[in-house]
Design a protein around this motif. Structure first.
Motif, short mmCIF file in Angstrom:
data_model
loop_
_atom_site.label_atom_id
_atom_site.label_comp_id
_atom_site.label_asym_id
_atom_site.label_seq_id
_atom_site.Cartn_x
_atom_site.Cartn_y
_atom_site.Cartn_z
N UNK A 32 0.75 -1.15 -0.01
CA UNK A 32 -0.09 0.02 0.07
C UNK A 32 1.15 1.20 0.12
N UNK A 33 0.47 2.29 -0.65
CA UNK A 33 1.17 3.60 -0.70
C UNK A 33 0.25 4.64 -0.53
N UNK A 34 0.70 5.87 0.11
CA UNK A 34 0.23 6.89 0.06
C UNK A 34 1.07 8.27 -0.90
N UNK A 35 0.01 8.77 -1.74
CA UNK A 35 0.61 9.79 -2.70
C UNK A 35 -0.05 11.33 -2.11
N UNK A 36 0.57 12.22 -2.75
CA UNK A 36 0.02 13.56 -2.61
C UNK A 36 -0.19 14.40 -3.94
N UNK A 37 -0.99 15.32 -3.91
CA UNK A 37 -0.98 16.25 -5.17
C UNK A 37 -1.51 17.52 -4.71
N UNK A 38 -0.59 18.60 -5.05
CA UNK A 38 -0.77 19.77 -4.76
C UNK A 38 -1.30 20.60 -6.04
N UNK A 39 -2.04 21.52 -5.99
CA UNK A 39 -2.47 22.30 -7.25
C UNK A 39 -1.44 22.69 -7.90
N UNK A 40 -1.62 22.25 -9.21
CA UNK A 40 -0.55 22.65 -10.42
C UNK A 40 0.65 21.93 -10.16
N UNK A 47 2.34 17.68 -9.98
CA UNK A 47 2.29 16.30 -10.32
C UNK A 47 2.16 15.52 -8.91
N UNK A 48 1.58 14.32 -9.18
CA UNK A 48 1.36 13.26 -7.98
C UNK A 48 2.70 13.04 -7.37
N UNK A 49 2.95 12.93 -6.28
CA UNK A 49 4.12 12.54 -5.72
C UNK A 49 4.01 11.60 -4.54
N UNK A 50 5.02 10.76 -4.78
CA UNK A 50 5.05 9.76 -3.52
C UNK A 50 5.43 10.14 -2.18
N UNK A 56 -4.34 13.72 -0.52
CA UNK A 56 -3.82 12.72 -0.31
C UNK A 56 -4.55 11.45 -0.65
N UNK A 57 -3.72 10.68 -1.46
CA UNK A 57 -4.48 9.44 -2.06
C UNK A 57 -3.87 8.26 -1.45
N UNK A 58 -4.55 7.06 -1.25
CA UNK A 58 -4.05 5.90 -1.04
C UNK A 58 -4.28 4.89 -2.17
N UNK A 64 7.36 0.40 -4.57
CA UNK A 64 7.62 1.24 -5.40
C UNK A 64 7.14 2.80 -5.24
N UNK A 65 7.75 3.77 -5.70
CA UNK A 65 7.17 5.03 -5.50
C UNK A 65 6.72 5.63 -6.84
N UNK A 66 6.65 4.96 -7.80
CA UNK A 66 5.80 5.54 -8.91
C UNK A 66 4.64 5.22 -9.15
N UNK A 67 3.71 6.24 -9.29
CA UNK A 67 2.33 6.05 -9.35
C UNK A 67 1.46 5.26 -10.42
N UNK A 68 2.23 5.33 -11.52
CA UNK A 68 1.86 4.35 -12.59
C UNK A 68 1.86 2.90 -12.25
N UNK A 69 2.56 2.58 -11.27
CA UNK A 69 2.74 0.93 -10.87
C UNK A 69 1.75 0.50 -10.19
N UNK A 70 0.87 1.58 -9.39
CA UNK A 70 -0.26 1.22 -8.66
C UNK A 70 -1.26 0.79 -9.42
N UNK A 71 -2.15 -0.16 -8.80
CA UNK A 71 -3.27 -0.82 -9.50
C UNK A 71 -4.54 -0.19 -9.16
N UNK A 72 -4.79 0.23 -7.93
CA UNK A 72 -5.99 0.64 -7.34
C UNK A 72 -5.78 1.87 -6.49
N UNK A 73 -6.91 2.99 -6.83
CA UNK A 73 -6.64 4.39 -6.04
C UNK A 73 -8.07 4.49 -5.32
#
Length: 123
Positions: A33-41, A43-46, A93-95, A104-113
């Motif tokens: 499981x991972x947590x990511x975040x995205x601020x306005x303007x 990219x989504x970051x690990x 913040x997204x799980x 992994x820290x790459x958003x594209x590697x995650x299957x479900x959000x």
């Protein structure tokens, strides 16, 4: 796997929040499981990741020492304890769930959000 994040809110700098991500389905304990975040303007970051067993964790340098990821497989839930919050932690913040062999820290590697929860840190 369906994911539902919660626990976001408005907090002053230096404060704390705990995010939760509840998962449906019987296979939660097989996913990293991972947590990511995205601020306005931006990219989504690990932010952080935890192995399926909870035995291994991985953090972004920007949160290391302040945030702690954990999970309770009996409750199908992963947590992100955030302490010493800074205004630059403000983001949605997204799980996410992943079945890779390693963390992994790459958003594209995650299957479900999950749908995301807003965290706002005021100065």
């Amino acid at each position: 796997v369906q994911l539902q994040a919660s626990g976001g809110g408005l907090v002053q700098a230096g404060g704390s929040l705990r995010l939760s991500c509840a998962a449906s389905g019987r296979s939660f304990s097989t996913y990293n499981m991972g947590w990511f975040r995205q601020a306005p303007g931006k990219e989504r970051e690990f932010v952080a990741a935890i192995s399926w067993s909870g035995g291994t964790t991985y953090y972004a340098d920007s949160v290391k020492g302040r945030f702690t990821i954990s999970r309770d497989n009996a409750k199908n839930t992963v947590y992100l304890q955030m302490n010493s919050l800074k205004p630059e932690d403000t983001a949605v913040y997204y799980c996410a769930a992943d079945r890779s062999m390693s963390l992994v820290a790459i958003p594209g590697r995650y299957d479900y959000w999950g749908q995301g929860t807003q965290v706002t840190v005021s100065s």
